[in-house]
Motif scaffolding. Structure first.
Motif, PDB file in Angstrom:
ATOM      1  N   UNK A 179       0.815  -1.120   0.026  1.00 51.51           N
ATOM      2  CA  UNK A 179       0.112  -0.011  -0.256  1.00 51.51           C
ATOM      3  C   UNK A 179       1.064   1.213   0.146  1.00 51.51           C
ATOM      4  N   UNK A 228      -8.089  -3.139 -11.600  1.00 50.64           N
ATOM      5  CA  UNK A 228      -7.384  -1.852 -12.145  1.00 50.64           C
ATOM      6  C   UNK A 228      -7.452  -0.368 -11.412  1.00 50.64           C
ATOM      7  N   UNK A 229      -8.118  -0.687 -10.168  1.00 51.48           N
ATOM      8  CA  UNK A 229      -8.298   0.480  -9.321  1.00 51.48           C
ATOM      9  C   UNK A 229      -7.110   0.722  -8.472  1.00 51.48           C
ATOM     10  N   UNK A 230      -6.257  -0.086  -8.184  1.00 46.18           N
ATOM     11  CA  UNK A 230      -5.002   0.310  -7.683  1.00 46.18           C
ATOM     12  C   UNK A 230      -3.725  -0.731  -8.557  1.00 46.18           C
ATOM     13  N   UNK A 267      -9.149   0.692 -15.552  1.00 48.88           N
ATOM     14  CA  UNK A 267     -10.140  -0.007 -15.265  1.00 48.88           C
ATOM     15  C   UNK A 267     -11.178  -0.154 -16.483  1.00 48.88           C
ATOM     16  N   UNK A 268     -10.866   0.634 -17.610  1.00 47.70           N
ATOM     17  CA  UNK A 268     -11.528   0.299 -18.556  1.00 47.70           C
ATOM     18  C   UNK A 268     -11.033  -0.746 -19.475  1.00 47.70           C
ATOM     19  N   UNK A 298     -12.017  -3.999 -18.063  1.00 48.28           N
ATOM     20  CA  UNK A 298     -13.527  -4.194 -18.277  1.00 48.28           C
ATOM     21  C   UNK A 298     -13.601  -4.815 -19.823  1.00 48.28           C
ATOM     22  N   UNK A 342     -17.529  -6.322 -12.306  1.00 51.38           N
ATOM     23  CA  UNK A 342     -16.975  -6.129 -10.831  1.00 51.38           C
ATOM     24  C   UNK A 342     -18.281  -5.674  -9.944  1.00 51.38           C
ATOM     25  N   UNK A 343     -18.561  -6.418  -9.113  1.00 54.00           N
ATOM     26  CA  UNK A 343     -19.658  -5.738  -7.985  1.00 54.00           C
ATOM     27  C   UNK A 343     -18.910  -5.358  -6.921  1.00 54.00           C
ATOM     28  N   UNK A 344     -18.707  -4.064  -6.696  1.00 51.77           N
ATOM     29  CA  UNK A 344     -17.788  -3.522  -5.876  1.00 51.77           C
ATOM     30  C   UNK A 344     -18.316  -3.608  -4.257  1.00 51.77           C
ATOM     31  N   UNK A 345     -17.225  -3.758  -3.363  1.00 53.61           N
ATOM     32  CA  UNK A 345     -17.767  -3.887  -1.853  1.00 53.61           C
ATOM     33  C   UNK A 345     -18.601  -2.626  -1.539  1.00 53.61           C
ATOM     34  N   UNK A 346     -17.798  -1.449  -1.935  1.00 53.86           N
ATOM     35  CA  UNK A 346     -18.431  -0.186  -1.339  1.00 53.86           C
ATOM     36  C   UNK A 346     -19.200   0.270  -2.453  1.00 53.86           C
ATOM     37  N   UNK A 364     -20.037   4.197  -2.592  1.00 49.26           N
ATOM     38  CA  UNK A 364     -18.945   5.081  -3.086  1.00 49.26           C
ATOM     39  C   UNK A 364     -18.420   4.770  -4.314  1.00 49.26           C
ATOM     40  N   UNK A 365     -18.391   3.463  -4.726  1.00 46.05           N
ATOM     41  CA  UNK A 365     -17.794   2.906  -5.879  1.00 46.05           C
ATOM     42  C   UNK A 365     -18.731   2.616  -6.937  1.00 46.05           C
ATOM     43  N   UNK A 366     -20.008   1.882  -6.527  1.00 47.01           N
ATOM     44  CA  UNK A 366     -20.661   1.328  -7.601  1.00 47.01           C
ATOM     45  C   UNK A 366     -21.657   2.215  -8.344  1.00 47.01           C
ATOM     46  N   UNK A 377      -6.206  -0.400   5.691  1.00 50.25           N
ATOM     47  CA  UNK A 377      -5.475   0.995   5.773  1.00 50.25           C
ATOM     48  C   UNK A 377      -6.180   2.165   6.821  1.00 50.25           C
ATOM     49  N   UNK A 396     -19.741  11.751  -8.826  1.00 51.70           N
ATOM     50  CA  UNK A 396     -19.055  10.720  -8.067  1.00 51.70           C
ATOM     51  C   UNK A 396     -17.920  10.394  -8.692  1.00 51.70           C
ATOM     52  N   UNK A 425     -15.113   8.541  -7.715  1.00 52.99           N
ATOM     53  CA  UNK A 425     -14.679   7.055  -7.919  1.00 52.99           C
ATOM     54  C   UNK A 425     -15.705   6.217  -8.393  1.00 52.99           C
ATOM     55  N   UNK A 426     -16.706   6.606  -8.686  1.00 50.54           N
ATOM     56  CA  UNK A 426     -17.822   5.654  -9.675  1.00 50.54           C
ATOM     57  C   UNK A 426     -17.243   5.882 -11.107  1.00 50.54           C
ATOM     58  N   UNK A 480     -14.340   6.414 -11.967  1.00 51.82           N
ATOM     59  CA  UNK A 480     -13.080   5.586 -12.198  1.00 51.82           C
ATOM     60  C   UNK A 480     -13.382   4.251 -12.422  1.00 51.82           C
ATOM     61  N   UNK A 481     -14.195   3.711 -11.318  1.00 49.22           N
ATOM     62  CA  UNK A 481     -14.651   2.257 -11.326  1.00 49.22           C
ATOM     63  C   UNK A 481     -15.361   2.002 -12.637  1.00 49.22           C
ATOM     64  N   UNK A 482     -16.123   2.748 -13.182  1.00 50.18           N
ATOM     65  CA  UNK A 482     -16.854   2.395 -14.549  1.00 50.18           C
ATOM     66  C   UNK A 482     -15.961   2.389 -15.615  1.00 50.18           C
ATOM     67  N   UNK A 483     -14.687   3.043 -15.520  1.00 47.83           N
ATOM     68  CA  UNK A 483     -13.832   2.839 -16.666  1.00 47.83           C
ATOM     69  C   UNK A 483     -13.559   4.365 -17.288  1.00 47.83           C
ATOM     70  N   UNK A 484     -14.209   5.541 -16.780  1.00 45.44           N
ATOM     71  CA  UNK A 484     -13.910   6.721 -17.404  1.00 45.44           C
ATOM     72  C   UNK A 484     -12.604   7.181 -16.897  1.00 45.44           C
ATOM     73  N   UNK A 537     -22.180   0.477   7.011  1.00 49.88           N
ATOM     74  CA  UNK A 537     -21.775  -0.930   7.586  1.00 49.88           C
ATOM     75  C   UNK A 537     -22.326  -0.828   8.953  1.00 49.88           C
TER      76      UNK A 537
END
Lengths: 516, 326, 384
Positions: free
Chosen positions: A269, A308-310, A329-330, A333, A339-343, A346-348, B326, C239, C241-242, C244-248, C381
């Motif tokens: 990390x 691809x996020x890290x 990430x693209x 994909x 990918x079904x994200x954990x968070x 914030x992510x999904x 982290x 968003x 982070x979204x 980025x996650x989606x590939x943008x 959570x």
């Protein structure tokens, strides 16, 4: 009659506004001068219970008694005034301040109008000496190691007169050496009359440090017993055992070609910790590989590195022979990974965007969505209608913002998008966490259906029952490594898995080799 | 060429004195902005606060014929004006940038509007008989050849600016309130967890930034000039913000940066008198700030990477490598 | 949930309307105090722009600039990038458009498009610079754009004073542009329009910029809501982070959002130079620095609403001019009104507070208590 316990929490119920029941009739008592371990899986309600005790959350119902007298804490200040201190998992420190400044913050010793720095240093050194918590009073917190930061937090509570210390998973961030130091300090504290509540999910530590242990599961207390009388097996069963194992109808797997091959994957990390070490496994077409493990053992990092996020530090990961490590990430994909994200919040999802918009984030740039220069809104609309129907998303239409949906339906939006991408590899992280039973059932059935249709599925879940009932093969992650491989899930018991998850047992690389 | 002339100009005592004079209305708002910035509430409205204070000071001193009443009124009204920012941002949850812009617009329009209403003139308050604060002649020093010219005979605000740099440094780093203020700016959650009232501290910080910016405004209209002028701050509130960033968000750095900007301004005047385009010199503070911003961020990132690498080595040396989340 | 309520268009419009009404009322109260003839002054303010053709022209010309700026801000704010660099982009746009108008010896049919194009390009580049710094160096765009504004202004002043100003000119300004460098009037030279065209040309400077700005509205709308770039921009804004996650490609999107926004600020500058002033003058952007933010803010960053808010806002400004000329109240009052509008529109708490009051009053007679809104701090959570 004996004297009343130091702390008595009676019939504590905590229901969050979003309907999550975090504590469900909890009884919890602490005797003076003991080290009391509070154990349970993530989501068992330990932290919520302690936040209530510390005045950070107010209970929906129930009563707290301190030395036999009922108390009401409206804020942590009230709790502090009653001699309760809490060391949070994420430290509450000011990075640019010195250790001494952090310890006295808010109650600085004064000399005339100014902060008396000398006195602050003096106080720090005295406290440090008295409790055997070694810190450098003049060092800037930003530059000291994590272990010392934790000792600063403990000293902070002691400076404020804490008699009862709540330590929330204090060893999660420590190295074994630092953990040993911490244990010595805790013993020293107790020797001087303090009481310690120690939250953890590591049974080894429970046995080592605590006098009594309370096990929580699903917001309830499963029992409190003297540590000396408890075996780790017994505790593990209390922690992870399930009342009902829900069954998913699942035709036998017909594994095909390897789809994802992970070899010697390492990730360090940004703060310099090794989160993944020499991870290797293979997922084949038409099978679900489950990754079991207590949360925080590298699963999050594994998923983010693979998608691809890290950036990975070393090793390789190939999807149908094509390297995906350190791709965008693209690109990941486009090589067929969903990918079904954990968070998920914030992510999904983009909460303020509409369902339709959320459903096209991985495909808006290609036909049929893109026609010439423009995104065809007609196609987007129809696409939304189709997925809303197919995935049973309860919403008035595709044009409403995702934020207006319930948690389960939000997750269905993600699932709809990722499943409809027709991936060769589906990475699902905690796909059913915190959502209602109906949606959970639905998503699990969909996962099995996908796998039977020939998709390779990598399932990461902290819910042991879920991984066990869905997976065709299982690996256990512990401290960033794969410590066990189980090619036939029905041949392994929960208790045995629990031992692997808690680091009490591990297979040798040779044992695992054949199955990875 | 005229370079020689310029150099002689720069090294003259009069030039140094002019740098100090020109720096004054930059140092004061910069120190104020620093206080609110360190408390985590960036004050874009410094410019507007200066205008309001400059205007109020002139008007009150003209109507009461008392310079000090004017100064007091300017400070009071400027500070109250800054508290509008606190009210809207901290209590009514307006975005602080937009609220700051709104206050600047209000100040710019409001002062001219009132100026016109009072005097019928939109350009300046020259028709009002307002006062200026006295110059301070330091008894013995005044007659020392070079030092006297540089250090003596300035308006009181100039001395105050440098004095306040010391006071602000002591306040921020040595007093309990200043310590709390920095803690709030760095980690509000942690500050709140030890019982510090975050909103209260930020309100005070904005108020103090208003007070200091007001002093800066007054130094323009009651010392540097003897009247109020339409938009007389001419972007000084923004230069002050730049000085904070360029100065690395410390009192001494901010002071130095503000004096550097004053120097650039004075230099531009020198060039102007020599028919050399002053715009290039006037541009320096702003360009320097952008460059400093870039350098600062690049360095910070490199440091983070370096730190991660060092920790990694340490852990390897200890033979243990794993840490939890982290 | 709060966000959902906020995006409700009816509520939005109501909120803006209330803010404008309150601010105008406040303005009237101030007028009562300072004016001999407050009603006359306010009448001039409220009806001035439509009372004469030249005033009408002023209103439309001003509104065109404001709409260009509003579009620039809407684009970049929609990506949650708080670029305040429109002034710098505008002044450089005016500079290059003016330079083309003055020096490029082409016929109008080529010179004008070239001038507009130059303004667009320079706006794009001057926006891309802080965009690049934000995306790749994480340099705060608020600070960098504020600073770059002044750099741009100084470049403009320098070139105007030392290179462009004719040596014999009495004050700092360029020569008036030759005809092929001036935007033609908006009415086409058709025989049956000849008379009215003549009238408009004499009284107003309303030029083909009117069509340009309408086209720009359509372009920005299509860009933001119909094209992949706009989708990327909005997802980055909603968003990061979204996205980025989606590939943008989020960094590129951030950089381009600021650059593309600059195109429209550049056009505003071209309009100032080639349409309104017809020469380059000092302080050509005076008082326009942050106006685009207000226009876009009132439109809630919706490009289709920008023309409305731009016209409304231009109307206030034009009305203030008329008021100043025909009464004893100075035009700067409108700035105060504007500031009040911004504060009221952006204060998140004000409308909910008013609603709660109303709700409380309604349920008060039955002594029924209004339930306190549930705290929104439910953890994502259960045990974190």
């Amino acid at each position: 009659m004996s004297s009343p316990p130091l702390i008595e929490m009676r019939d504590i119920v905590k229901v969050y506004p979003n309907g999550v029941v975090a504590n469900d009739g909890v009884h919890f008592t602490v005797e003076p001068g003991e080290i009391h371990a509070l154990v349970g899986e993530n989501g068992a309600g330990k932290t919520t219970l302690m936040k209530i005790l510390y005045g950070l959350e107010s209970p929906t119902q129930g009563e707290i008694r301190l030395r036999g007298r009922p108390v009401h804490f409206r804020s942590p200040l009230d709790a502090i005034a009653h001699g309760i201190g809490m060391v949070h998992q994420n430290f509450m420190l000011i990075p640019s301040f010195t250790v001494a400044e952090n310890i006295v913050l808010g109650q600085e010793p004064r000399h005339r109008m100014l902060v008396d720095r000398e006195a602050a240093l003096q106080i720090t050194r005295e406290l440090s000496q008295q409790y055997g918590l070694r810190v450098e009073a003049e060092a800037v917190v930003d530059s000291v190691p994590v272990g010392m930061r934790q000792r600063v937090e403990i000293l902070k509570t002691l400076y404020r007169g804490a008699e009862i210390l709540i330590l929330d998973e204090p060893t999660a961030v420590l190295t074994p050496q630092e953990t040993q130091e911490l244990f010595q300090a805790i013993r020293a504290l107790v020797a001087q009359g303090k009481t310690v509540i120690f939250i953890t999910h590591k049974l080894r530590e429970v046995k080592e440090i605590s006098d009594r242990v309370t096990v929580m599961r699903n917001g309830r207390v499963m029992g409190t017993l003297p540590t000396a009388q408890a075996t780790t097996d017994q505790l593990a069963r209390m922690m992870v055992g399930r009342d009902v194992l829900l069954t998913v109808e699942k035709p036998p797997a017909q594994p095909g070609e390897p789809v994802l091959e992970v070899r010697d994957l390492t990730y360090v990390s940004e703060t310099g910790r090794t989160m993944l070490r020499d991870v290797r496994f293979t997922v084949r077409a038409g099978e679900i590989l489950g990754v079991a493990g207590v949360e925080g053992n590298g699963q999050t990092e594994l998923v983010e590195v693979l998608t691809g996020l890290r950036p990975a530090t070393g090793g390789s990961a190939r999807v149908r022979g094509r390297e995906i490590l350190n791709a965008t990430p693209r690109q990941v994909r486009l090589s067929g990974v969903a990918h079904i994200p954990e968070d998920r919040l914030n992510n999904g999802l983009a909460l303020t965007a509409t369902i339709n918009e959320n459903l096209i984030v991985d495909r808006y740039f290609r036909p049929p969505f893109l026609r010439g220069l423009f995104i065809d809104s007609q196609v987007v609309q129809e696409h939304g209608v189709r997925l809303i129907q197919a995935f049973d998303i309860r919403a008035p239409g595709g044009d409403v913002p995702v934020a207006s949906l319930s948690g389960g339906n939000m997750q269905k939006v993600i699932v709809a998008r990722e499943f409809s991408a027709e991936p060769v590899l589906l990475i699902a992280a905690q796909p059913t966490r915190g959502i209602d039973v109906g949606a959970t059932e639905f998503i699990r059935r969909q996962l099995v259906e996908k796998r039977s249709g020939g998709t390779a599925v990598l399932l990461i879940s902290a819910d042991l029952a879920e991984v066990m009932s869905l997976s065709d093969r299982l690996v256990v992650m512990y401290e960033g490594q794969i410590t066990g491989v189980f090619p036939q899930v029905d041949r392994v018991s929960e208790e045995e898995l629990g031992l692997y998850m808690l680091g009490l047992r591990r297979q040798t690389p040779e044992e695992m080799e054949a199955y990875l | 060429m005229s370079i020689g002339l310029v150099l002689r100009g720069i090294f003259s005592a009069l030039f140094v004195a002019s740098v100090l004079r020109i720096s004054t209305p930059l140092i004061l708002p910069a120190l104020g902005g620093l206080i609110s910035d360190l408390a985590g509430v960036i004050n874009i409205a410094l410019e507007g606060i200066m205008l309001v204070a400059a205007f109020t000071g002139v008007v009150v001193s003209a109507y009461t014929q008392n310079v000090w009443l004017g100064v007091l009124a300017g400070l009071a009204v400027g500070t109250l004006f800054s508290l509008i920012l606190a009210l809207f941002h901290l209590y009514l949850k307006t975005d602080i940038i937009l609220a700051g812009i709104a206050l600047n617009i209000m100040a710019q329009g409001g002062t001219v509007f009132l100026l016109f209403t009072l005097t019928g003139d939109k350009g300046s308050s020259a028709s009002l008989a307002s006062g200026t604060v006295p110059r301070v002649v330091i008894p013995l020093l005044h007659d020392v050849p070079v030092l006297g010219t540089i250090l003596s005979g300035h308006h009181i605000f100039t001395y105050l600016a440098f004095l306040l740099a010391v006071v602000v440094a002591v306040f921020l780093y040595r007093t309990p309130l200043g310590t709390h203020l920095r803690a709030v700016g760095e980690n509000p959650e942690a500050a709140a967890s030890v019982g510090i009232n975050v909103v209260r501290v930020q309100t005070i910080a904005i108020g103090l930034s208003g007070l200091l910016a007001s002093l800066g405004g007054l130094s323009l209209s009651m010392a540097y000039l003897s009247f109020f002028q339409n938009n007389m701050t001419a972007g000084r509130g923004f230069i002050a913000l730049a000085a904070i960033f360029l100065g690395g968000r410390t009192p001494w750095g901010t002071l130095l940066a503000a004096v550097f900007f004053g120097f650039a301004d004075a230099l531009a005047n020198q060039f102007g008198s020599l028919q050399v385009p002053p715009q290039w010199v006037q541009m320096i503070p702003y360009a320097a700030t952008v460059i400093a911003l870039v350098v600062y961020n690049v360095r910070r990132r490199r440091q983070a990477i370096e730190r991660a690498r060092r920790m990694q080595e340490q852990l390897h040396a200890q033979g243990t490598a794993f840490g939890g989340g982290d | 949930m709060n966000r959902v309520l906020r995006s409700n268009p009816v509520r939005e419009a109501l909120r803006v309307a209330i803010a404008v009404a309150v601010a105008l009322t406040l303005g009237f109260i101030v007028t009562l105090f300072v004016s001999e003839d407050p009603v006359g002054a306010y009448k001039a303010f409220l009806f001035g722009p439509v009372s004469r053709l030249n005033r009408f022209g002023d209103w439309i010309e001003e509104s065109i600039t404001l709409i260009f700026l509003g579009l620039a801000v809407a684009l970049v704010f929609k990506a949650s990038q708080f670029s305040l660099g429109q002034e710098g982009q505008m002044v450089l746009g005016a500079l290059v458009a003016g330079a083309v108008a003055l020096y490029v010896p082409l016929p109008g049919i080529l010179r004008i498009p070239l001038g507009l194009l130059a303004a667009m390009v320079v706006g794009f580049l001057w926006g891309m610079l802080p965009g690049f710094l934000k995306a790749y160096v994480e340099a705060d765009e608020i600070v960098s754009t504020l600073m770059l504004n002044v750099v741009a202004l100084k470049i403009y002043e320098y070139l105007l004073t030392y290179k462009i100003k004719p040596p014999d000119a009495g004050y700092t300004a360029s020569a008036t542009f030759p005809d092929p460098g001036i935007l033609p009037t908006f009415l086409p030279p058709l025989p049956f329009l000849a008379e009215i065209r003549q009238l408009f040309m004499q009284r107003t400077n309303i030029s083909i910029a009117l069509y340009l700005v309408l086209a720009a509205v359509v372009v920005v709308y299509l860009l933001m809501y119909r094209m992949p770039f706009g989708y990327e921009l909005r997802m980055v804004g909603a968003n990061l982070r979204f996205a980025r996650y989606g590939g943008i490609h989020t960094r590129r999107t951030i950089m381009l959002s600021m650059a593309v926004s600059g195109i429209f600020a550049g056009l505003a500058g071209a309009h100032l130079a080639m349409g309104i002033h017809r020469k380059l003058i000092l302080n050509i952007t005076f008082g326009l620095g942050f106006e685009g933010i207000v226009v876009s803010l009132l439109a809630r960053n919706n490009p289709l609403a920008v023309p409305l808010t731009g016209l409304a806002y231009g109307y206030l400004r034009a009305g203030a001019d008329v008021m100043e000329r025909s009464s004893d109240v100075s035009r700067e009052m409108v700035l105060v009104i504007q500031a009040v509008i911004i504060l009221l529109v952006t204060a998140e708490r004000i409308l909910p507070m008013v609603q709660r009051r109303i709700a409380a009053r309604r349920s008060a007679p039955g002594a029924a208590q209004t339930p306190e809104p549930a705290p929104a701090s439910g953890p994502a959570k259960g045990d974190a």
